[in-house]
Design an enzyme around this catalytic site. Structure first.
Site, PDB file in Angstrom:
ATOM      1  N   THR A   1       0.846  -1.191   0.000  1.00 29.75           N
ATOM      2  CA  THR A   1       0.000   0.000   0.000  1.00 29.75           C
ATOM      3  C   THR A   1       0.883   1.243   0.000  1.00 29.75           C
ATOM      4  OG1 THR A   1      -1.850  -1.047   1.101  1.00 29.75           O
ATOM      5  CG2 THR A   1      -1.510   1.265   1.621  1.00 29.75           C
TER       6      THR A   1
ATOM      7  N   GLY B   1      -0.198  -2.431   6.230  1.00 27.80           N
ATOM      8  CA  GLY B   1      -0.051  -3.687   6.956  1.00 27.80           C
ATOM      9  C   GLY B   1      -1.331  -4.488   6.888  1.00 27.80           C
TER      10      GLY B   1
ATOM     11  N   GLY C   1     -10.304  -2.919   3.794  1.00 28.87           N
ATOM     12  CA  GLY C   1      -9.243  -2.908   4.804  1.00 28.87           C
ATOM     13  C   GLY C   1      -9.205  -1.592   5.570  1.00 28.87           C
ATOM     14  N   ASP C   2      -8.065  -1.321   6.146  1.00 29.74           N
ATOM     15  CA  ASP C   2      -7.910  -0.125   6.990  1.00 29.74           C
ATOM     16  C   ASP C   2      -7.663   1.154   6.187  1.00 29.74           C
ATOM     17  OD1 ASP C   2      -5.392  -1.343   6.258  1.00 29.74           O
ATOM     18  OD2 ASP C   2      -4.426   0.145   7.536  1.00 29.74           O
TER      19      ASP C   2
HETATM   20  N1  ASP Z   1      -3.419  -2.238   4.746  1.00 32.06           N
HETATM   21  C1  ASP Z   1      -3.829  -2.780   3.484  1.00 32.06           C
HETATM   22  C2  ASP Z   1      -5.101  -3.571   3.664  1.00 32.06           C
HETATM   23  O1  ASP Z   1      -5.221  -4.306   4.612  1.00 32.06           O
HETATM   24  C3  ASP Z   1      -2.799  -3.675   2.865  1.00 32.06           C
HETATM   25  C4  ASP Z   1      -1.427  -3.056   2.695  1.00 32.06           C
HETATM   26  O2  ASP Z   1      -0.990  -2.293   3.536  1.00 32.06           O
HETATM   27  O3  ASP Z   1      -0.765  -3.374   1.684  1.00 32.06           O
HETATM   28  O4  ASP Z   1      -5.961  -3.468   2.838  1.00 32.06           O
END
Ligand code: ASP
Length: 338
Positions: free
Chosen positions: A204, A256, A234-235
């Site tokens: 990300t 993450g 996601g977050d």
């Molecule tokens: N945080 C992102 C998610 O869980 C994934 C990432 O950080 O690559 O969607």
């Protein structure tokens, strides 16, 4: 009362006048401190798995992204514009899990999430599960600027995008062989509908920035996680989890294993500690990323910035693609934990 600051103020006014007369085109030093920091994901990034060529590609793209945002800040632009421009550079690169290089969900489709937040008034915009938008960070910004809402999702977000004049791209725009292979590997290992943490690699992208007006901003953009279930969010688009900016506390962008970041409200938790516990940006970031989050089993990291432009890079993985240009104009780019 004697005004000891009189001469200093006069000098400052003269400097300001000279700066205004010269125009910003002279790329004079900013009149107030500016800073920017970015990440391009965290995970098991170790030297053994990296070629010199790939390492150079990441470093070059991180540097390009930083310089794009910093130029805006230096010329007096807003931290929001800087964050969006910086993220756009990374969204356009196949290297990162955002925009062009987004991962595939379990149905072999790219569903993108993004968010942006303004530290001066806590205005925020986000999109979740959007398809066919090359730069979701700009759509998140449009939600903030041109709708009464904070978050739009799926078809509704796409309809809003069209109404706002966004062009859409065909699904093959997001096809990269590397991401497709990652999905095949994930499904072979785990079967359909089981999220695998991208081989422990989250890529990300995100940015935090401080502008000459003293305003912080933060933004994050992602394809989510390889083999995620259709509709999983996601977050990254969740204000307070993956993204947060508040001039009274700090600005944070996270990367993450999203489920853990949501349950820890990572970005807000860090800024709350700066605000209420008087922690430095580094202490607050570490206490969440190396403490609460890690204890729960959450892997990943953050970039964070306080209202003075101090930068913290905190991650509990082997590496995190990251970089910053600090208030002294010093550039830094890093990949591994050492
Ligand atoms: N945080 C992102 C998610 O869980 C994934 C990432 O950080 O690559 O969607």
């Amino acid at each position: 009362m004697v005004d000891h600051n009189g001469p200093k103020r006069l000098l400052l006014s003269l400097c300001l006048l000279a700066h205004l007369l010269a125009g910003n085109a002279m790329s004079a030093e900013p009149v107030a401190p500016v800073a920017i920091a970015i990440h391009g994901g965290a995970g098991t990034i170790v030297r053994d798995n990296m070629t010199a060529d790939l390492e150079a590609q990441f470093e070059a793209k991180l540097t390009e992204a930083l310089r794009a945002g910093h130029a805006i800040l230096r010329d007096g632009g807003s931290s929001l514009d800087a964050v969006a421009a910086t993220i756009e550079v990374m969204e356009n690169s196949p290297l990162f899990n955002a925009g062009k290089g987004a991962v595939f969900n379990a149905e072999g489709v790219n569903e993108l999430d993004a968010s942006i937040m303004n530290g001066s008034d806590r205005q925020a915009g986000a999109v979740a599960g959007v398809r066919g938008i090359a730069n979701p960070i700009h759509l998140a910004r449009a939600v903030m600027d041109h709708s009464p809402h904070v978050m739009l999702m799926g078809e509704g977000a796409l309809e809003f995008a069209r109404a706002q004049g966004f062009n859409t791209v065909e699904s093959d725009y997001f096809y990269t062989e590397r991401r497709w292979q990652q999905l095949q590997d994930a499904q072979k290992q785990a079967g359909q509908f089981t999220v695998l943490p991208n081989d422990q690699l989250f890529s990300t992208v995100g940015a935090v920035a401080l502008d000459q007006q003293g305003n912080l901003a933060a933004g994050t953009s992602t394809g989510g996680m390889t083999n995620k279930r259709f509709g999983r969010v996601g977050d990254s688009p969740i204000i307070g989890a993956g993204t947060w900016a508040d001039n009274a506390g700090c600005a944070v962008s996270a990367t993450g294993h999203g489920e853990f970041f949501i349950r820890t409200a990572v970005a807000h938790e860090i800024c709350a500690q700066v605000r209420y516990r008087d922690m430095t940006i580094e202490e607050a970031s570490d206490s969440v990323v190396q403490g609460t989050l890690k204890r729960m089993g959450g892997t990943g990291g953050v970039v964070a910035m306080d209202p003075e432009g101090n930068i913290a890079y905190s991650f509990n993985t082997a590496g995190m693609y990251r970089g910053g240009i600090d208030v002294n104009g010093e550039i830094y780019v890093g990949i591994y934990s050492d």
